[in-house]
Structure formats: C-alpha cells, structure tokens
Design an enzyme around this catalytic site. Sequence first.
Site, PDB file in Angstrom:
ATOM      1  CB  THR A 114      -0.654  79.008  29.079  1.00 47.40           C
ATOM      2  OG1 THR A 114      -0.559  78.138  29.678  1.00 47.40           O
ATOM      3  CG2 THR A 114       0.344  80.662  28.984  1.00 47.40           C
ATOM      4  N   GLY A 115      -2.818  77.331  30.335  1.00 43.45           N
ATOM      5  CA  GLY A 115      -4.462  76.517  30.804  1.00 43.45           C
ATOM      6  C   GLY A 115      -5.508  78.100  30.796  1.00 43.45           C
ATOM      7  CB  ALA A 125       4.682  72.553  28.605  1.00 43.43           C
ATOM      8  CE1 TYR A 136       7.708  73.704  23.993  1.00 40.69           C
ATOM      9  CE2 TYR A 136       8.565  72.665  21.912  1.00 40.69           C
ATOM     10  CZ  TYR A 136       7.410  72.952  23.372  1.00 40.69           C
ATOM     11  OH  TYR A 136       6.237  72.154  23.334  1.00 40.69           O
ATOM     12  CE  LYS A 146       7.539  69.949  26.147  1.00 42.66           C
ATOM     13  NZ  LYS A 146       6.693  69.662  26.992  1.00 42.66           N
ATOM     14  CB  VAL A 154      -0.042  77.857  10.941  1.00 41.80           C
ATOM     15  CG1 VAL A 154      -0.013  76.046  10.404  1.00 41.80           C
ATOM     16  CG2 VAL A 154      -0.469  78.401   9.263  1.00 41.80           C
ATOM     17  NE  ARG A 160       7.072  81.422  12.446  1.00 41.58           N
ATOM     18  CZ  ARG A 160       5.792  80.673  12.491  1.00 41.58           C
ATOM     19  NH1 ARG A 160       4.639  81.184  13.126  1.00 41.58           N
ATOM     20  NH2 ARG A 160       5.764  79.420  12.971  1.00 41.58           N
ATOM     21  N   GLY A 202      14.037  81.914  10.696  1.00 44.30           N
ATOM     22  CA  GLY A 202      13.806  80.887  11.725  1.00 44.30           C
ATOM     23  C   GLY A 202      12.601  79.701  11.353  1.00 44.30           C
TER      24      GLY A 202
HETATM   25  C1  UD1 Z   1       5.651  73.487  15.431  1.00 48.33           C
HETATM   26  C2  UD1 Z   1       5.007  73.792  17.063  1.00 48.33           C
HETATM   27  C3  UD1 Z   1       6.214  74.278  17.867  1.00 48.33           C
HETATM   28  C4  UD1 Z   1       7.062  73.050  17.440  1.00 48.33           C
HETATM   29  C5  UD1 Z   1       7.697  73.165  15.899  1.00 48.33           C
HETATM   30  C6  UD1 Z   1       8.319  71.955  16.096  1.00 48.33           C
HETATM   31  C7  UD1 Z   1       2.682  74.720  16.652  1.00 48.33           C
HETATM   32  C8  UD1 Z   1       1.754  75.704  16.907  1.00 48.33           C
HETATM   33  N1  UD1 Z   1       4.013  75.028  16.751  1.00 48.33           N
HETATM   34  O1  UD1 Z   1       5.948  74.965  14.858  1.00 48.33           O
HETATM   35  O2  UD1 Z   1       5.734  74.646  18.745  1.00 48.33           O
HETATM   36  O3  UD1 Z   1       8.250  73.757  18.479  1.00 48.33           O
HETATM   37  O4  UD1 Z   1       6.412  73.000  15.487  1.00 48.33           O
HETATM   38  O5  UD1 Z   1       9.007  71.795  14.402  1.00 48.33           O
HETATM   39  O6  UD1 Z   1       2.035  73.464  16.869  1.00 48.33           O
HETATM   40  N2  UD1 Z   1       2.041  80.259   9.038  1.00 48.33           N
HETATM   41  C9  UD1 Z   1       1.754  80.969   8.232  1.00 48.33           C
HETATM   42  N3  UD1 Z   1       1.037  82.074   9.139  1.00 48.33           N
HETATM   43  C10 UD1 Z   1       0.245  82.500  10.241  1.00 48.33           C
HETATM   44  C11 UD1 Z   1       1.054  80.966  11.335  1.00 48.33           C
HETATM   45  C12 UD1 Z   1       2.024  80.482  10.848  1.00 48.33           C
HETATM   46  O7  UD1 Z   1       1.863  80.916   7.853  1.00 48.33           O
HETATM   47  O8  UD1 Z   1      -0.503  82.756  10.299  1.00 48.33           O
HETATM   48  C13 UD1 Z   1       3.201  79.257   9.138  1.00 48.33           C
HETATM   49  C14 UD1 Z   1       4.720  79.075   9.711  1.00 48.33           C
HETATM   50  O9  UD1 Z   1       5.479  80.238   9.189  1.00 48.33           O
HETATM   51  C15 UD1 Z   1       5.106  77.738   9.329  1.00 48.33           C
HETATM   52  C16 UD1 Z   1       3.672  77.374   9.768  1.00 48.33           C
HETATM   53  O10 UD1 Z   1       2.781  77.781   8.512  1.00 48.33           O
HETATM   54  O11 UD1 Z   1       5.567  77.556   8.335  1.00 48.33           O
HETATM   55  C17 UD1 Z   1       3.722  76.463  10.839  1.00 48.33           C
HETATM   56  O12 UD1 Z   1       3.901  76.819  12.256  1.00 48.33           O
HETATM   57  P1  UD1 Z   1       3.593  76.996  13.361  1.00 48.33           P
HETATM   58  O13 UD1 Z   1       1.924  76.412  13.350  1.00 48.33           O
HETATM   59  O14 UD1 Z   1       3.088  78.350  13.907  1.00 48.33           O
HETATM   60  O15 UD1 Z   1       3.806  75.452  13.989  1.00 48.33           O
HETATM   61  P2  UD1 Z   1       6.004  75.252  13.030  1.00 48.33           P
HETATM   62  O16 UD1 Z   1       6.281  76.094  13.272  1.00 48.33           O
HETATM   63  O17 UD1 Z   1       5.469  74.334  12.768  1.00 48.33           O
END
Ligand code: UD1
Length: 317
Positions: free
Chosen positions: A36-37, A81, A147, A151, A191, A274, A276
């Site tokens: 992925t890198g 990872a 995952y 970890k 996000v 979303r 979960g």
């Molecule tokens: C993050 C980590 C993940 C880890 C988790 C542990 C990242 C990318 N992922 O997940 O590896 O397992 O913390 O707590 O850092 N969202 C939107 N719009 C979008 C994308 C996301 O609303 O276009 C929302 C999601 O539904 C969520 C929030 O933004 O509520 C954060 O999402 P995301 O950046 O994917 O990270 P986590 O789910 O917190």
Amino acid sequence: MARILVTGPAGFIGSHTVDLLLKEGHEVWGVDNLRTGRMSNLSAAGQSLRFHFVRADVAEEAPFNEILDEAQPEAIIHLAALVSVPESFEQPDENFRLNLTATHVVAEAAHRHGVKRMVFASSAAVYGRTEPFPLDEHCVTVPISPYGAAKLASESLLAGYAECFGLIIRSHRYFNVYGPRQDPSSPYSGVISRFWERLGEGSQPIIFGDGEQTRDFVYVGDVARANLLAATKPDVRSGVANICTGRPTSLNGLVQSMARLLGREVRPMHVAPRQGDIRHSLGSPKNAAVQLGFTASTTLAEGLQELFLRGDSGLRD
Ligand code: UD1
C-alpha cells in the site's frame, strides 16, 4: 547520529517519520513491500545519501534477517502493517500475517541482532468500545476488529520480548492521524483526507450521521516526532502510550474549521451513520508526556493549514 531501520517507510506515517529522522541527521534504512506504500512518498528521502531503501516483505523471516545483517541498526521503528480496518475483516489471514506474524519476525530479528530499541505502531483500535473518556492506557481493551485484535496481540508479544530479553520497546497507540500524503482513495480512508478530496473536486463533504461524533485528531508531523523520541531519546523505558492530543473535535466542528481556512461556507451532506462506527474517541496524552516527553504541539487549525499549503488536495488551484 543513530542507524535506524523503519519498516513501512513508503506509507503515510512511515514517510513522515523517515523525513524527520533524516532531518535530524540519522542514517535510515527503509524496508517496504509497496503493498500500500508509494515510492512517491519517499521522493525527498530518496535524495539523501543517508537513506537506504530495500523492497521486501517484513513478514518473511529470511530476507528480513539478511537486511538486518547488513544494516545493523540500533533501533527499529516497525510501522509496516495492513492498515485498513475493513480489509482486516475481508482478509483475516493477511491481517494476521502483516499485523502479528510480522511483529514476531521483527522482534525476533531485533533480539538476535542485538538491536537495543523497537517502536511499534499500535492503534486506538485496541480499545474498541471501551469507555469512559478520555481513554488511558489502563482502560480495558476490547478490540472490535481483527485489526485491533492483531495490534493488541502484537503489543503483548512485544511486552514479553521487552521483559525477557531486555530490549526497550515502545508501543504507540495512534489515534486519528491526519496530514499530507494520507491516501483519500477509499471510502474508509481518514475522514480529513476524504473531506479535502471532496472539497478539492468542488463537491460537498459527506458526513455519516449527524456529525456530532468526535475524534482525537493528531497531526502526522507530531506522530513522526513521537516515533523519533521513542527511538532515540536517552533513558526511555519500555511501555505503551497513546499518541493523541486529548482534544475532541466533532465532524461538524471539523467542517467549520475547513470552511474558515477556505474563507467560504461549506455545507456538508449528511447521510446515514456508518455501520460499526463508535460515537466518541478521545485519548489521554499523559502517559506519552511522562514516559516520552511527548506532547502533540500542532493544533487542528495549524495542521489543516499545513495540509492546505502543501496542496495535496488541489484546493488552491
Ligand atoms: C480510526 C482509524 C482506524 C482505527 C480507529 C480506532 C483512521 C483512518 N482510521 O477510525 O484505523 O481502528 O480509529 O478508534 O484513522 N466519516 C464521515 N465521512 C467520511 C469519512 C468518515 O463522516 O467521508 C466519519 C466516520 O463515520 C467516523 C469519523 O468520520 O464517524 C471518523 O472516521 P475515520 O476517519 O474513518 O476514522 P475512525 O472510524 O475513527
């Protein structure tokens, strides 16, 4: 100057860590299978005579040991990872191989080669749905993904290596890391990278749910500094620490910060939550401050500004 080997140097966090190590005068070996890198993340590092890149899979014992024979590092920062939580559900074998077997290979090779220190990229994912907030390192860990489970298992394995063989091993539980070079291409990408990409395309950011969920966003430059400290700071002992800011930001607040930076109104599109998702995630930064002397110094406004200035998103075109 130290000789430091970084696994996963071509990734988002890895490439920033390599850049900082080189800037501080260290010699850096990077080992990446480029699953992925991306080599483009290493374009600055590649200019340095103190950077050596080897394409190899860290989970494969024989080649990794050969690399260590040659590199003879004093410290290893293990960041390679399988980085996607959804992918860990789709490919549990690969998750086990890259997020647990690889840890064993690296720890065992480090032990055999007399490496003094190891830094491991763990995750806030080890906490799962645990409350209350802020989460500290004594909270019960209840991972809710393959995952997070891998970890957590890696952390335990490494705690055993530290105790039995005297290596100094630091496990870093990264919270929501953001910054330049974060790949926005999947719906499950961070996000902030997703929002920037949407804004760069001239479309509305999509918020899953009401936008009142909160995260602890930590800037990748701060994360790189935490890695540097853990690998090189004198008198550091083994342990586990959150790498976070201790400050919660809602997604609605995030959109407002982006709007201020752009100097225009941004109206997000709200869609169904979303599946979960956890509602809130907030870490306590105290352990990292006490054990490592690390405090995240970049505010969200500063981090977003940096992202904007470096121009990954096309927002300035
Ligand atoms: C993050 C980590 C993940 C880890 C988790 C542990 C990242 C990318 N992922 O997940 O590896 O397992 O913390 O707590 O850092 N969202 C939107 N719009 C979008 C994308 C996301 O609303 O276009 C929302 C999601 O539904 C969520 C929030 O933004 O509520 C954060 O999402 P995301 O950046 O994917 O990270 P986590 O789910 O917190």
